[in-house]
Every structure is written in C-alpha cells, then in structure tokens.
Design a protein around this motif. Structure first.
Motif, mmCIF file in Angstrom:
data_model
loop_
_atom_site.group_PDB
_atom_site.id
_atom_site.type_symbol
_atom_site.label_atom_id
_atom_site.label_comp_id
_atom_site.label_asym_id
_atom_site.label_seq_id
_atom_site.Cartn_x
_atom_site.Cartn_y
_atom_site.Cartn_z
ATOM 1 N N THR A 59 0.819 -1.144 -0.082
ATOM 2 C CA THR A 59 -0.042 -0.009 0.032
ATOM 3 C C THR A 59 0.866 1.359 0.114
ATOM 4 O O THR A 59 0.694 2.085 -0.679
ATOM 5 N N VAL A 60 1.879 1.231 0.965
ATOM 6 C CA VAL A 60 2.886 2.351 0.825
ATOM 7 C C VAL A 60 3.605 2.297 -0.327
ATOM 8 O O VAL A 60 3.779 3.627 -1.056
ATOM 9 N N ALA A 61 4.119 1.434 -0.961
ATOM 10 C CA ALA A 61 4.901 1.295 -2.433
ATOM 11 C C ALA A 61 3.852 2.027 -3.248
ATOM 12 O O ALA A 61 4.412 2.768 -4.181
ATOM 13 N N ASP A 62 2.689 1.322 -3.335
ATOM 14 C CA ASP A 62 1.839 1.824 -4.584
ATOM 15 C C ASP A 62 1.633 3.558 -4.426
ATOM 16 O O ASP A 62 1.602 4.217 -5.132
ATOM 17 N N ALA A 63 1.386 4.021 -3.084
ATOM 18 C CA ALA A 63 1.384 5.297 -2.675
ATOM 19 C C ALA A 63 2.402 6.059 -3.566
ATOM 20 O O ALA A 63 2.308 7.234 -3.969
ATOM 21 N N TYR A 64 3.533 5.680 -2.972
ATOM 22 C CA TYR A 64 4.781 6.388 -3.246
ATOM 23 C C TYR A 64 4.810 6.400 -4.955
ATOM 24 O O TYR A 64 5.152 7.568 -5.441
ATOM 25 N N GLY A 65 4.561 5.177 -5.391
ATOM 26 C CA GLY A 65 4.933 5.175 -6.806
ATOM 27 C C GLY A 65 4.125 6.060 -7.533
ATOM 28 O O GLY A 65 4.295 6.741 -8.637
ATOM 29 N N GLN A 66 2.582 6.275 -7.226
ATOM 30 C CA GLN A 66 1.820 7.293 -7.734
ATOM 31 C C GLN A 66 2.254 8.622 -7.710
ATOM 32 O O GLN A 66 2.222 9.319 -8.419
ATOM 33 N N LEU A 67 2.788 8.902 -6.355
ATOM 34 C CA LEU A 67 3.312 10.509 -6.368
ATOM 35 C C LEU A 67 4.450 10.666 -7.146
ATOM 36 O O LEU A 67 4.728 11.748 -7.449
ATOM 37 N N VAL A 68 5.408 9.555 -7.103
ATOM 38 C CA VAL A 68 6.469 9.573 -8.078
ATOM 39 C C VAL A 68 6.140 10.007 -9.735
ATOM 40 O O VAL A 68 6.738 10.931 -10.342
ATOM 41 N N ALA A 69 4.875 9.076 -9.923
ATOM 42 C CA ALA A 69 4.694 9.429 -11.462
ATOM 43 C C ALA A 69 3.916 10.765 -11.618
ATOM 44 O O ALA A 69 3.914 11.491 -12.409
#
Ligand SMILES: Cc1ncc(COP(=O)(O)O)c(C=O)c1O
Length: 504
Positions: A59-69
């Motif tokens: 969940t954290v990794a996905d949230a980070y990934g979205q904000l990186v994008a």
C-alpha cells in the motif's frame, strides 16, 4: 489494523476507515503541497512506514509510486524516495500563461536534471574533505581560488577540453554570471565601453554586462556561428571583448566554424581586445568527439569560462576562468573588491570530486542520459509533429524546434502554458538594440557549416525572424520526461490542426 495518527517526522496521517492507500496518497500530497514536507526531504522506506502505520507494505509502495509518477516525489534507485525539488502541479484547465510559474512540465532551457545530481558521490567527497582538511583551509579563501581546486581544474580542462591551462591562470568564481560581471568591470577599467555579444543569448547576461558599465552590442549569428565581420565597428564602439559560445551557440546550437575561431582570435590580437569563450556545455557532445576549446588557439587573448551549472547543478554556484596572464591580477582584485568569494569547503569538495574521477563519471553518465533524451525528443517530434524541424542537437541540453511558415511561436508558447508545459520562444533570446556593425550578408545565408545540420540561424531566408521554440530537454526529472514530451507534441499537433496552410 489502522493507527489513528502516525507521526513520522513531518508526516501526520489520519488513516482511519477504508481506502487507506488513497488517504495515504492524499495526505502525502497535501504535506508536500503545503510545504510541510520540504523539497529534498527523505521519506521513510516503505517497509518502515508500513510497519509504523500497521498497513501493508505494498500500500505504501503503491502510494509512493503514484506520487513519483505525479512528480511530487522522486525515487533514487537504491537510495530511497525523496520530496521532489520542484514538485509538479496537476495541469490547470484553462490556465493562463501565468501557470508557467509553476508548470507541471518544465521544458525551459538553462537547467539540467536537478534530480540527477550525484548526491552520494558529492557527499563522499565532502565527507572526505571535512575529515582531512587542515584548519588553515577554513580561513578566508585565496581570492584566485584554492590551489587544490585550481590544480584539479587546470589538469581536467587541459585533458578534456584542450585548454592551455596552468593553476596560475585559473580563477575560481561563482559561475559564468559572476565571471561576466567581473570581466565587464575589468574591461571597463581598461577603457572599454562595450562588449560584443552574440545576437542570440540570455537577456540576463546582457543585463549583467550593462549593469557593470558596458553596452552589450549584438554580433550577427548564422549557421557557422557568430560572424567576425560583425566586429567592423568595434574600434569606434570601444568594444573590449567578444563573448562567444563556440562549441554550441546558445540557443541556436550551431558550432563556430574553424576559420571564424581564427578570425576572432586574430581580431583580439590586433585590437588588443579579448574573446570570452563561454564553454557552458562543452562536455555534452553526442555524435562525435567534443569540439575543443578555442582558448588553445590564443591563450593570451581568449578568456575561457566554464561552469558547474550544467555538468552538476546551478545551486553550487561554482565556475572557473582560465585567463590570459595580463588579466589575472586585475580580475582577482575585482573579485576581492566584489566581496563575493566562493566557499572554501565547496571548492575543496569540487577538487576532491574531480581528482577522484567522480566528475568524469558524472559527465559520462549525464552525457548518455541526455543523449537518450535528445533521441527521444527527435523521434517523438518526427512521429507526432512532422511539420517542425529540430536543429542544434549535436550537443548540449537544448534543441531548437523550428516552426513551419505561418505558425507564431508566441501562440505555441501560450498554448503550451495553458496545458501545463513551460517552454520558451526564440524571441526571448534575441538581443535588441544596435549591432556592432551591420552584417554584410543577411543572417542565415551562409551555407558553409562545419556539421551536417539544417540551417539554424535566427532569421529565415526572407529576413523574417525564425519562429522557433527553445526546448530544454535536460530539465524534467527522468520520470516526467516522456510525459513532458508527449504534452509538447500534443500542443504542436493541436497548433498544426488550427493552421489552414500546414500540410498534414
Ligand atoms: C549560455 C550559457 N552560459 C552560461 C551559463 C551558466 O551560467 P552560470 O554559471 O552563471 O549558471 C548558462 C546556463 O544556463 C548558459 O545557458
């Protein structure tokens, strides 16, 4: 299991209820947007934050990934996730060109990829210097620059740029802008009243010249670079030097022809003047060996100027000059009088960074990354906006995107701004005011160029100013680059559809 509030440094997250990932994303986005999480802040590793919040690591990794994008965060392979230096904003529907102040996609020239700064290697050099530098090195620095850095630079510039350099000729300064201010002061004190500058360049540099007492007089530029015949009126105008970008004219991107290099050097010799060689991106040549510095032709008449603003980052405010012996003392005196010396620790760190080979590695790495970006830019434009011509691409960090007849660059720039893309038109780089001397040929008609690039001077055959965009392809962080290009291509495609005469 969800905690009510988790404190992790500056993170204050309310994760009660469902949709945990979306809440985490919103909370992080809000924290960055509001400035609570500062640019450059390192976020906790996803595993640590997940444990702390009692949620799944994915969940954290996905949230980070979205904000990186989205550009709010930047991920550095192996070293974690950080708050971006210039967090992006979602595109504003119907925004005016003022949106350019905080563009979603920034393709303006002049700044490299700040996220690519080699923090680890710089930190290692700084740590080594702090651990080993004697106390005496922490006093007021030698106004010429610390001998350690002057030695490292002399060695590097001779090896990589072919500069005739010795540590005694090197003067460390706070970048090219600082250098041109000091040189203007010195030349004015020697009796000069004007500086010949290329007819296309940074208005900022022209203002600095004027602010230091010299009139910037435009020199015509064509496909072979600046024209030496433009100096015909130099004596009457009391021109003290010609400021050139021989390796890669900024922003047109042409290379100064060898015979013109010689002609400018001869002019300086005969007139008792100087050439100031602005070698701002000399290391970034892609399709063949770098074009060596012209300083080696006439070390007593050419002032060589280099900067860390492109090869590393402008935030360092570090630059260097290799000067003719007769200018050295005057320049150092001007620097001392200006009160702006360069931090000794930064100088020592750069010396260590160069001496350890880290600078060479950084240049090799950046050159490869920027060449790939250039190739992507050219390929995408060819495919999606075939009406435009891309020139000035054999080197450097910017390209000239020439618009077809009938298109107005100001309209394209405004349209791009409305769609969240900041890009500059060529007009903003054109010098106004009287030239040193009228060009004997209209700019743009010289067919002798040193490389097989299409004509790239600032005027068309009919004497009309070329309508073009100056695209700084180094600037967006890597994760946003393709999206930035796609957006630019979409803007050009829309513009093309609205042009009745453009063949599609
Ligand atoms: C033509 C040109 N010269 C010099 C520089 C570097 O200036 P400074 O060292 O002051 O950052 C730049 C950077 O944008 C540039 O585009």
């Amino acid at each position: 299991m969800v905690k009510t509030w988790a404190n992790y440094g500056d993170l204050h997250l309310d994760l009660t209820g469902s949709k945990v990932r979306s809440k985490l994303e919103s909370a992080l986005r809000e924290a960055v947007q509001s400035g609570r999480l500062h640019p450059g802040t390192k976020l906790p590793p996803s595993r640590v934050l997940a444990t702390d919040l009692g949620i799944a690591r994915n969940t954290v990794a996905d949230a980070y990934g979205q904000l990186v994008a989205e550009g709010w965060l930047t991920a550095h392979a192996g070293s974690g996730t950080w708050v971006s230096q210039r967090p992006g904003r979602p595109p504003e529907v119907g925004a005016t060109p003022a949106a350019v102040t905080h563009p979603r996609f920034d393709l303006r020239a002049g700044v490299p990829d700040l996220a690519a700064f080699p923090r680890g290697a710089w930190q290692a050099a700084a740590r080594k210097v702090l651990g080993s530098a004697g106390h005496h090195l922490l006093g007021y620095p030698d106004p010429a620059g610390l001998p350690e850095l002057r030695m490292a630079l002399a060695d590097y510039l001779a090896r990589v740029r072919g500069v005739t350099a010795s540590p005694e000729r090197v003067v460390v300064c706070g970048g090219f802008t600082h250098a041109i201010a000091l040189l203007s002061q010195v030349l004015r004190a020697r009796g000069a009243r004007a500086l010949a500058v290329e007819a296309y360049g940074h208005d900022h540099h022209r203002r600095v010249v004027a602010g230091n007492g010299l009139r910037p007089l435009p020199l015509p530029v064509d496909d072979g670079g600046a024209r030496p015949d433009g100096l015909a009126g130099a004596r009457q105008a009391r021109v003290g030097a010609a400021v050139l970008t021989p390796a890669h004219q900024f922003p047109l991107g042409v290379t100064l022809l060898p015979e013109r290099r010689r002609a400018f050097a001869e002019w300086a010799g005969k007139a008792g003047g100087f050439v100031i060689e602005d070698d701002y991106d000399g290391e970034f040549r892609y399709d063949r060996q770098p074009v060596g510095a012209m300083q080696a032709l006439a070390p007593e008449h050419v002032v060589y100027a280099g900067t860390a603003s492109k090869s590393l980052v402008p935030g360092l405010q570090l630059g260097w000059l290799v000067v003719p012996v007769r200018l050295r003392d005057e320049l150092i005196a001007a620097k001392e009088a200006s009160g702006s010396l360069v931090s000794a620790l930064d100088q020592l760190t750069l010396a260590e960074f160069i001496g350890s080979g880290a600078y060479d590695r950084q240049i090799r790495h950046a050159r490869l990354a920027y060449r790939r970006r250039r190739d992507r830019l050219v390929a995408m434009l060819r495919q999606q906006a075939p009406e435009v011509a891309v020139t000035g691409i054999s080197a450097g960090l910017q390209a000239l995107v020439r618009l077809p007849a009938g298109w107005r660059e100001a309209e394209v720039v405004a349209s791009a701004a409305r769609r969240g893309v900041a890009v500059s038109g060529l007009a903003g780089y054109r010098a106004a005011g009287p030239a040193v001397a009228p060009a004997s040929h209209p700019v743009g008609n010289d067919q002798k160029h040193s490389e097989q690039e299409p004509a790239a001077a600032g005027h068309g055959r009919g004497g009309q100013p070329v309508q073009a965009l100056v695209v700084g392809y180094a600037r967006p962080p890597e994760h946003a680059f393709t999206a930035a290009l796609a957006r630019l291509c979409a803007v050009l495609a829309i513009t093309g559809h609205h042009q009745p005469d453009t063949p599609r």
